[in-house]
Scaffold this motif. Structure first.
Motif, mmCIF file in Angstrom:
data_model
loop_
_atom_site.group_PDB
_atom_site.id
_atom_site.type_symbol
_atom_site.label_atom_id
_atom_site.label_comp_id
_atom_site.label_asym_id
_atom_site.label_seq_id
_atom_site.Cartn_x
_atom_site.Cartn_y
_atom_site.Cartn_z
ATOM 1 N N GLN A 83 0.856 -1.185 0.000
ATOM 2 C CA GLN A 83 0.000 0.000 0.000
ATOM 3 C C GLN A 83 0.890 1.233 0.000
ATOM 4 O OE1 GLN A 83 -1.075 2.927 1.053
ATOM 5 N NE2 GLN A 83 -2.591 2.673 2.623
ATOM 6 N N GLN A 85 -0.281 4.612 -0.903
ATOM 7 C CA GLN A 85 -1.039 5.856 -1.000
ATOM 8 C C GLN A 85 -0.521 6.864 0.017
ATOM 9 O OE1 GLN A 85 -4.759 6.680 -2.022
ATOM 10 N NE2 GLN A 85 -3.963 5.812 -3.905
ATOM 11 N N VAL A 86 -0.500 8.127 -0.373
ATOM 12 C CA VAL A 86 -0.164 9.181 0.569
ATOM 13 C C VAL A 86 -1.284 10.220 0.515
ATOM 14 C CG1 VAL A 86 1.375 11.125 0.978
ATOM 15 C CG2 VAL A 86 2.333 8.884 0.518
ATOM 16 N N SER A 87 -1.847 10.548 1.681
ATOM 17 C CA SER A 87 -2.882 11.570 1.695
ATOM 18 C C SER A 87 -2.192 12.922 1.814
ATOM 19 C CB SER A 87 -3.821 11.358 2.875
ATOM 20 O OG SER A 87 -3.133 11.497 4.082
ATOM 21 N N PHE A 90 2.137 16.055 0.051
ATOM 22 C CA PHE A 90 3.527 16.091 0.492
ATOM 23 C C PHE A 90 4.477 16.010 -0.698
ATOM 24 C CE2 PHE A 90 1.656 15.013 4.548
ATOM 25 C CZ PHE A 90 2.460 15.719 5.418
ATOM 26 N N MET A 98 10.745 11.467 6.076
ATOM 27 C CA MET A 98 9.969 10.819 7.143
ATOM 28 C C MET A 98 10.624 9.520 7.608
ATOM 29 S SD MET A 98 5.996 11.340 6.149
ATOM 30 C CE MET A 98 5.443 12.900 5.446
ATOM 31 N N THR B 231 3.511 11.514 9.504
ATOM 32 C CA THR B 231 3.618 10.093 9.182
ATOM 33 C C THR B 231 2.240 9.472 8.968
ATOM 34 O OG1 THR B 231 3.616 9.389 11.495
ATOM 35 C CG2 THR B 231 5.751 9.826 10.501
ATOM 36 N N PHE B 232 1.193 10.063 9.543
ATOM 37 C CA PHE B 232 -0.158 9.558 9.290
ATOM 38 C C PHE B 232 -0.490 9.601 7.803
ATOM 39 C CE2 PHE B 232 -3.083 8.634 12.868
ATOM 40 C CZ PHE B 232 -2.145 8.658 13.884
ATOM 41 N N ALA B 233 0.120 10.536 7.078
ATOM 42 C CA ALA B 233 -0.155 10.649 5.642
ATOM 43 C C ALA B 233 0.278 9.379 4.898
ATOM 44 C CB ALA B 233 0.550 11.862 5.051
ATOM 45 N N LEU B 234 1.246 8.646 5.464
ATOM 46 C CA LEU B 234 1.721 7.411 4.834
ATOM 47 C C LEU B 234 0.803 6.248 5.153
ATOM 48 C CD1 LEU B 234 5.453 7.679 5.929
ATOM 49 C CD2 LEU B 234 4.558 8.228 3.684
ATOM 50 N N GLY B 235 -0.181 6.460 5.990
ATOM 51 C CA GLY B 235 -1.005 5.358 6.473
ATOM 52 C C GLY B 235 -0.627 5.065 7.908
#
Lengths: 269, 343
Positions: A83, A85-87, A90, A98, B231-235
Motif C-alpha cells: 500500500q 497511498q499518501v494523503s 507532500f 519521514m 507520518t499519518f499521511a503514509l497510512g
C-alpha cells in the motif's frame, strides 16, 4: 539474526499462518514465494512487529520483538508495504525524510540530510525531489517509498529489511537495480526478506528461498535445492521446466504455455 | 522548517496584528489607529489621566478588546484543530464538526437555553453565563468520548468507524436540536438561532479569561504533533512502523481538539468553514508539512475570524450579522474556487 519459532496467526477464526519456523541470518537475503493469499504479506507484517502472533516467538538480534520499544524497533527494522497511498500534498523529499523521523527530535541533523540525498540518488528520484508525491507515476512512487524505507535503517547494518513486492510497478532497469540494492545491502550485513513473484529473479538474487502455501511453510532452502518442477507445481500449480544456468549455476525456469481445460473441447452449436 | 514557510508565518503574523488593530478601531464608534496606540501606551503607564473615563477608553477596553481577543482565540482554536484533525483522518475535507464535537456542544447549549427557566433555575443563578459555557463544553466532551468509544476495535480506534459514528451522532444531535426549537419560547428561539449561527457579541473580559486556558493550552499542545501527523499521511501502519504510537497520537489530538473546539463553541456558537478552509489555504501556500501547517493555521485562523468579525459588525451597521453567516458567505466561494481550480 531473525529467529521465528512455531508462529501461528489467525484473524476472526481464519488461520492465516500455521506453525511457521524460520531463520534469517545476518548478511542473508531470503525470498518468500507463494501464490496470492498464501500468507506472505501477513508473515511480513508479523516479522515487522506490526501484528502480534497468536502463538510463537519472533526474536530480532536476541530480543523479543514484542518487548522492543517502538522507536528503538523503528531504527533496526523497516518494512516496505504494497500500500503506497499518501494523503495530502507532500513533496517527495518530505516523504523520504519521514524515514529519518525515528532518528531526530525536531530538526533533521546533517547526517539525516546526507543519508536522504545519498539514497534518493541511488533510487533515481533526485530529480523528483520537489514534486508532489501524488503527481508521480506508479513506478516512481514505488521508488520513493523504497527510498523512505531504506533511509530508515541506512546507518545500521544489523537491521532487518522487509520488502513486500518492491518491484511490482517498476521497469526492467529498476527491477534489476532494486534487487541489486537489496542484495548489496545484505552483503553489508543486513537481513533482507523479500517478496517477488518472478521465479528467475528469486533464483538469481536469493541466498535462500522459503515457499509458502495456505499459510504453511512447505520448502526452505537454497534456490538449487527448492526450485524444481515438482515444488513449483505443488506451490503454484503451473508446469515449469527447470534448467541450470551454466553461467551462474543457478536454476533457470521456463514456464510452459497454460491451456484452459474447460475451454479445450470444441463446442458444437 | 523551510525558509519559505518561515516567511509565510512571519507574513501571517504581521497580517494578524494589522487586522487586529483595524478591528479595534472599526465599529459603531470609530477609534482612529493613532488613538488606539495612545490609549494602549497610556494603559501601560500607571498614573491617572483625563483619558481614563472617556468614551473612547471605555469602548476600546470594555467592548472592543475582549471581543478582538476572543476572535483571535476562537479562530486559532478552529484553525489548528481543523489542521490536526485533517491530519489524523488523512483527509483534507475533515473538520472538527465531522466527529460530532460541534453538534454535541450545540445540542447541550440549546438544551440549557430551552430548559434553563424550568430545570436549572438555581444553577443558573449561581453560574450565570457560565452555565451555557459549561453545558456546551460537556456536550462536546461527551460526544467526542462516545464517538471515540464506538470506534474502538480490539482497543484501537478505527478512523473510518470514527468518521461514520461522527456522522451518525451529528444527525442525531441535529434532530434533537431541531426538536428543541419546538418547545422553545419566542425569546429562547432568538437566542438559539443567534447562537447556532455564531457570534462574538457575548465577549466580555470574564468570558475571555474563562476560555483562555482551555484554548491556549490545547493549541500549544497541538504544535508537538507535527511529526507524528506527517507520518499519518503514509497510512497508520507506516506511522506505527516509524515508531509513532498512533493510538496515543489519535487520543491526544482528539482530546486537545475537543477542548479547543468545545471551548470556542461554548463562547461563540457554531462558526463553520474556518476549520476546513484555513488549513487548506495554508497547505496551498507553503506545503503539507504539519510542523508548518499547524502553526500557520493557528495564526491564519485567528486572522480570518478577526476579519470576519469586523465585517459582521460593519457591513450592515448598526445591525450585527452573525459571524457564522459571514464565514460561510466568504468561505464557500473561496472553497469552490479551490475545488474547481484543483480539479
Amino acid at each position: 539474526m531473525l529467529r521465528v519459532e512455531k508462529l501461528n496467526y489467525e484473524v476472526k477464526g481464519r488461520k492465516l499462518l500455521k506453525d511457521i519456523s524460520l531463520q534469517v541470518r545476518k548478511g542473508e537475503i531470503v525470498v518468500l514465494l507463494g501464490s496470492n493469499g498464501a500468507g506472505k504479506s501477513t508473515l511480513m507484517r508479523l516479522l515487522s512487529g506490526d501484528r502480534r502472533p497468536n502463538s510463537g516467538i519472533i526474536s530480532l538480534n536476541g530480543q523479543s520483538l514484542m518487548k522492543l520499544d517502538p522507536r528503538a524497533l523503528a531504527k533496526c527494522r523497516a518494512l516496505l508495504t504494497q500500500q503506497q497511498q499518501v494523503s495530502l500534498s507532500f513533496k517527495v523529499s518530505e516523504i523520504v525524510l519521514m524515514g529519518r523521523y525515528p532518528h531526530f527530535t525536531s530538526a533533521p541533523q546533517m547526517e539525516d540530510v546526507a543519508i536522504v540525498d545519498e539514497v534518493m540518488a541511488l533510487c533515481g528520484i533526485t530529480q523528483f525531489s520537489d514534486r508532489i508525491y501524488m503527481s508521480l507515476s506508479g513506478g516512481e512512487q514505488q521508488r520513493v517509498q523504497l527510498a523512505r524505507v531504506l533511509v530508515q535503517v541506512w546507518d545500521n547494518p544489523d537491521s532487518l529489511l522487509l520488502l513486500d513486492e518492491p518491484i511490482s510497478a517498476l521497469d526492467m532497469h529498476y527491477q534489476q537495480k532494486v534487487l541489486a540494492i537489496a542484495k548489496g545491502l545484505s552483503r553489508k550485513g543486513y537481513m533482507v526478506v523479500l517478496i517477488v513473484h518472478d521465479l528467475n529473479f528469486a533464483a538469481n538474487y536469493a541466498d535462500r528461498i522459503v515457499m509458502l502455501k495456505h499459510g504453511r511453510k512447505l520448502f526452505d532452502g537454497t534456490p538449487n535445492e527448492v526450485l524444481n518442477t515438482k515444488n513449483i507445481y505443488t506451490v503454484f500449480s503451473v508446469e515449469a521446466q527447470v534448467d541450470m544456468n551454466p553461467k551462474t549455476l543457478r536454476p533457470c525456469i521456463k514456464l510452459e504455455e497454460m491451456l484452459l481445460e474447460e475451454w479445450s473441447t470444441p463446442h458444437i452449436i | 522548517m523551510q525558509v519559505k514557510q518561515r516567511i509565510i508565518i512571519l507574513f501571517l503574523t504581521i497580517t494578524l496584528i494589522l487586522v487586529g488593530m483595524v478591528s479595534l478601531g472599526l465599529g459603531a464608534y470609530y477609534i482612529p489607529v493613532g488613538d488606539i496606540w495612545l490609549l494602549l501606551l497610556h494603559k501601560l503607564e500607571p498614573g491617572s489621566s483625563i483619558l481614563d473615563n472617556s468614551l473612547e477608553n471605555n469602548v476600546l477596553f470594555v467592548v472592543r478588546m475582549p471581543r478582538v481577543l476572543l476572535g483571535i482565540l476562537v479562530g486559532a482554536a478552529l484553525g489548528v484543530s481543523g489542521a490536526a484533525i485533517q491530519g489524523i483522518f488523512r483527509n483534507p475535507l475533515a473538520d472538527p464538526g465531522l466527529i460530532g464535537i460541534s453538534s454535541g456542544a450545540s445540542l447541550f447549549a440549546v438544551l440549557v437555553i430551552a430548559f434553563e427557566s424550568i430545570l436549572f433555575t438555581s444553577l443558573s443563578q449561581i453560574m450565570g453565563h457560565y452555565l451555557l459555557i459549561s453545558g456546551a463544553f460537556i456536550g462536546a466532551g461527551l460526544t467526542a468520548l462516545l464517538v471515540y468509544r464506538i470506534s474502538l476495535k480490539d482497543g484501537r480506534p478505527q478512523i473510518t468507524t470514527m468518521l461514520l459514528a461522527g456522522i451518525a451522532i451529528n444527525g442525531l444531535a441535529g434532530a434533537l436540536t431541531g426538536l428543541m426549537t419546538y418547545v422553545a419560547t419566542e425569546q429562547q428561539l432568538r437566542t438559539i438561532t443567534f447562537w447556532m449561527l455564531g457570534s462574538l457579541g457575548g465577549a466580555t473580559w470574564e468570558s475571555v479569561s474563562a476560555v483562555t486556558p482551555f484554548i491556549l493550552l490545547p493549541v500549544y499542545g497541538m504544535f508537538f504533533f507535527g511529526k507524528p501527523l506527517n507520518t499519518f499521511a503514509l497510512g497508520e501502519m507506516q506511522a506505527d512502523l516509524l515508531g509513532m504510537r498512533t493510538d496515543r497520537v489519535k487520543l491526544w489530538v482528539i482530546t486537545l481538539g475537543t477542548l479547543a473546539v468545545g471551548a470556542s463553541v461554548a463562547v461563540s456558537g457554531i462558526i463553520g468553514f474556518v476549520g476546513l478552509l484555513v488549513p487548506h489555504t495554508v497547505r496551498l501556500m507553503g506545503g503539507a508539512d504539519n510542523r508548518y501547517v499547524l502553526i500557520a493555521s493557528t495564526i491564519m485562523g485567528a486572522t480570518v475570524l478577526t476579519l470576519a468579525d469586523v465585517l459582521s459588525r460593519t457591513l450592515a451597521a448598526p445591525i450585527e450579522l452573525p459571524i457564522g453567516v459571514i464565514t460561510a458567505l466568504l468561505g464557500t466561494p473561496v472553497f469552490l474556487y479551490i475545488l474547481i481550480t484543483e480539479k
